[in-house]
Design a protein around this motif. Structure first.
Motif, PDB file in Angstrom:
ATOM      1  N   CYS A   1      -9.432  -2.377  -1.903  1.00 21.82           N
ATOM      2  CA  CYS A   1      -8.888  -1.277  -1.106  1.00 21.82           C
ATOM      3  C   CYS A   1      -9.770  -1.080   0.121  1.00 21.82           C
ATOM      4  O   CYS A   1     -10.888  -0.580   0.019  1.00 21.82           O
ATOM      5  CB  CYS A   1      -8.835   0.009  -1.924  1.00 21.82           C
ATOM      6  SG  CYS A   1      -8.390   1.458  -0.935  1.00 21.82           S
ATOM      7  N   ALA A   2      -9.238  -1.498   1.273  1.00 21.58           N
ATOM      8  CA  ALA A   2     -10.025  -1.401   2.510  1.00 21.58           C
ATOM      9  C   ALA A   2     -10.210   0.036   2.964  1.00 21.58           C
ATOM     10  O   ALA A   2     -11.113   0.325   3.746  1.00 21.58           O
ATOM     11  CB  ALA A   2      -9.346  -2.222   3.609  1.00 21.58           C
ATOM     12  N   ALA A   3      -9.374   0.929   2.493  1.00 16.03           N
ATOM     13  CA  ALA A   3      -9.492   2.343   2.919  1.00 16.03           C
ATOM     14  C   ALA A   3     -10.726   3.002   2.311  1.00 16.03           C
ATOM     15  O   ALA A   3     -11.298   3.911   2.908  1.00 16.03           O
ATOM     16  CB  ALA A   3      -8.235   3.114   2.536  1.00 16.03           C
TER      17      ALA A   3
ATOM     18  N   ALA B   1      -4.035   6.186  -1.025  1.00 15.81           N
ATOM     19  CA  ALA B   1      -2.947   6.427  -0.060  1.00 15.81           C
ATOM     20  C   ALA B   1      -2.176   7.693  -0.415  1.00 15.81           C
ATOM     21  O   ALA B   1      -2.061   8.051  -1.586  1.00 15.81           O
ATOM     22  CB  ALA B   1      -1.994   5.236  -0.046  1.00 15.81           C
TER      23      ALA B   1
ATOM     24  N   HIS C   1      -6.035   9.992   4.439  1.00 17.26           N
ATOM     25  CA  HIS C   1      -5.772   9.601   3.053  1.00 17.26           C
ATOM     26  C   HIS C   1      -5.844  10.778   2.077  1.00 17.26           C
ATOM     27  O   HIS C   1      -6.208  11.897   2.435  1.00 17.26           O
ATOM     28  CB  HIS C   1      -6.719   8.476   2.646  1.00 17.26           C
ATOM     29  CG  HIS C   1      -6.360   7.164   3.279  1.00 17.26           C
ATOM     30  ND1 HIS C   1      -6.533   6.928   4.612  1.00 17.26           N
ATOM     31  CD2 HIS C   1      -5.809   6.028   2.765  1.00 17.26           C
ATOM     32  CE1 HIS C   1      -6.106   5.694   4.901  1.00 17.26           C
ATOM     33  NE2 HIS C   1      -5.668   5.135   3.795  1.00 17.26           N
TER      34      HIS C   1
ATOM     35  N   CYS D   1      -5.811  -4.796   0.062  1.00 19.06           N
ATOM     36  CA  CYS D   1      -4.960  -3.651  -0.290  1.00 19.06           C
ATOM     37  C   CYS D   1      -4.356  -3.888  -1.676  1.00 19.06           C
ATOM     38  O   CYS D   1      -3.509  -4.766  -1.836  1.00 19.06           O
ATOM     39  CB  CYS D   1      -3.863  -3.457   0.753  1.00 19.06           C
ATOM     40  SG  CYS D   1      -2.691  -2.164   0.289  1.00 19.06           S
ATOM     41  N   ASN D   2      -4.786  -3.087  -2.630  1.00 20.50           N
ATOM     42  CA  ASN D   2      -4.274  -3.237  -4.002  1.00 20.50           C
ATOM     43  C   ASN D   2      -2.796  -2.903  -4.123  1.00 20.50           C
ATOM     44  O   ASN D   2      -2.125  -3.382  -5.043  1.00 20.50           O
ATOM     45  CB  ASN D   2      -5.055  -2.312  -4.938  1.00 20.50           C
ATOM     46  CG  ASN D   2      -6.464  -2.802  -5.182  1.00 20.50           C
ATOM     47  OD1 ASN D   2      -6.690  -3.997  -5.336  1.00 20.50           O
ATOM     48  ND2 ASN D   2      -7.415  -1.875  -5.216  1.00 20.50           N
TER      49      ASN D   2
ATOM     50  N   CYS E   1      -6.819   3.011  -5.135  1.00 20.10           N
ATOM     51  CA  CYS E   1      -5.966   3.400  -3.994  1.00 20.10           C
ATOM     52  C   CYS E   1      -6.108   4.885  -3.708  1.00 20.10           C
ATOM     53  O   CYS E   1      -6.136   5.702  -4.634  1.00 20.10           O
ATOM     54  CB  CYS E   1      -4.508   3.060  -4.310  1.00 20.10           C
ATOM     55  SG  CYS E   1      -3.348   3.437  -2.977  1.00 20.10           S
TER      56      CYS E   1
HETATM   57 FE1  SF4 Z   1      -3.959  -0.255   0.041  1.00 21.74          FE
HETATM   58 FE2  SF4 Z   1      -3.929   2.113  -1.125  1.00 21.74          FE
HETATM   59 FE3  SF4 Z   1      -6.218   1.125  -0.331  1.00 21.74          FE
HETATM   60 FE4  SF4 Z   1      -4.426   1.851   1.495  1.00 21.74          FE
HETATM   61  S1  SF4 Z   1      -5.464   3.202   0.097  1.00 21.74           S
HETATM   62  S2  SF4 Z   1      -5.659  -0.030   1.469  1.00 21.74           S
HETATM   63  S3  SF4 Z   1      -2.498   1.417   0.413  1.00 21.74           S
HETATM   64  S4  SF4 Z   1      -4.890   0.251  -1.909  1.00 21.74           S
END
Ligand code: SF4
Length: 318
Positions: A138-140, A159, A148, A129-130, A157
């Motif tokens: 960024c795992a998302a 988020a 998201h 997670c940045n 990111c």
């Molecule tokens: Fe982190 Fe943003 Fe990626 Fe979520 S979307 S894992 S808050 S970097």
């Protein structure tokens, strides 16, 4: 939870100076977000400066005909204020749509603006997670991304900003008042308060280190019909998939801000200018640069339909 030291501040300038003086210090007021993050060690301040005794808990009329809301006014009290309910109904409705009664009793105006992302990977310290750990990834992206953002995102990111209150305040052209450790006061329009993630998603707003929010001011009332419509997975205690904050005048003109779709409350004056053309025209401007994932592409449709429902409600009262 990591050990930390604690002090109570006595005035705003002293509070800011206290945070500036200590290494890795933070302000604490309601603690509804910070304490949760400290328990899972996503946040690990070494020193907390408690600002609950600063007296920033009143709502006063301004000379310009607006309202000045103290940073420590609790969400429940702000939503219940008769002037807010009468002249800024949009804000009262957004507040009541957020969190739960118990949380609103503790959560403050400033804390609501500054709450962190609710991305599940941000909360899971085993995931990249940045925002939590700059440079970690960024795992998302490529992960679970249904909730998201679809606009304002970056390769670092995606988020969303979770606040309902901030979306209403953005529609109302609120201004944030702050004090810095040296006592300097400044006013920042909410329109320029948040930062897009870019390559530094851990930097979420323009506050300098140890700068303390003291109040939020609202300009004089706009009139019109005020609507806050929040689409979520369950009827209460859930964050928005999409939310629409709108002020609509009799002739169909007005303004609109979106929640649940971007890293900040999302508004465009160019979109406002197309309100009389209908939901499709407005959403086409607001989402012009949308970048979706297969899981959250439905949000674009949801925005247009929610906007349509809001405009219909403003026109017909139903
Ligand atoms: Fe982190 Fe943003 Fe990626 Fe979520 S979307 S894992 S808050 S970097």
């Amino acid at each position: 939870m990591k050990p930390f030291t604690y002090e109570r501040a006595t005035n705003p300038a002293q509070a800011a100076a206290a945070v500036a003086k200590e290494r890795n210090a933070k302000f604490i007021a309601g603690g509804t977000n910070l304490l949760d993050l400290m328990k899972i060690e996503v946040e690990a301040p070494e020193h907390l400066v408690d600002i609950n005794g600063l007296g920033l808990d009143t709502i006063e009329p301004t000379a310009e005909g607006g309202l000045r809301i103290g940073a420590l006014v609790r969400n429940t009290d702000l939503a219940a204020d008769s002037r807010v309910r009468r002249d800024y109904a949009l804000l009262a409705r957004a507040l009541v749509a957020g969190a739960s009664g118990q949380l609103r009793n503790k959560a403050t105006t400033a804390g609501n603006l500054l709450q962190r992302a609710r991305c599940p990977y941000f909360y899971d310290t085993h995931q990249a997670c940045n925002k939590r750990l700059p440079g970690s990834g960024c795992a998302a992206l490529g992960g679970f991304s249904r909730s998201h953002a679809i606009v304002g995102v970056s390769n670092s990111c995606i988020a969303v900003h979770p606040s309902d209150m901030a979306v209403a305040m953005r529609a109302l052209d609120a201004t944030v008042e702050t004090i810095q450790p040296g006592g300097q006061v400044r006013r920042v329009p909410l329109a320029g308060f948040y930062k897009l993630p870019g390559s530094t998603p851990h930097i979420e707003n323009v506050l300098a280190p140890a700068e303390l929010i003291t109040a939020v001011t609202l300009p004089k009332p706009l009139g019109g019909v005020h609507i806050y419509h929040k689409v979520r997975d369950r009827a209460s205690y859930a964050f928005a998939l999409v939310s629409v904050a709108a002020v609509v005048q009799k002739d169909g003109s007005g303004r609109v801000a979106l929640g649940g779709v971007a890293p900040m409350p999302w508004r465009s004056e160019a979109a406002d200018a197309r309100m009389q053309e209908g939901a499709k025209a407005v959403s086409s401007v607001l989402l012009a640069d949308a970048r979706t994932t297969p899981q959250n592409a439905m949000k674009a449709t949801l925005v247009e339909r929610t906007l349509g429902a809001v405009m219909n409600e403003a026109r017909t009262g139903a």
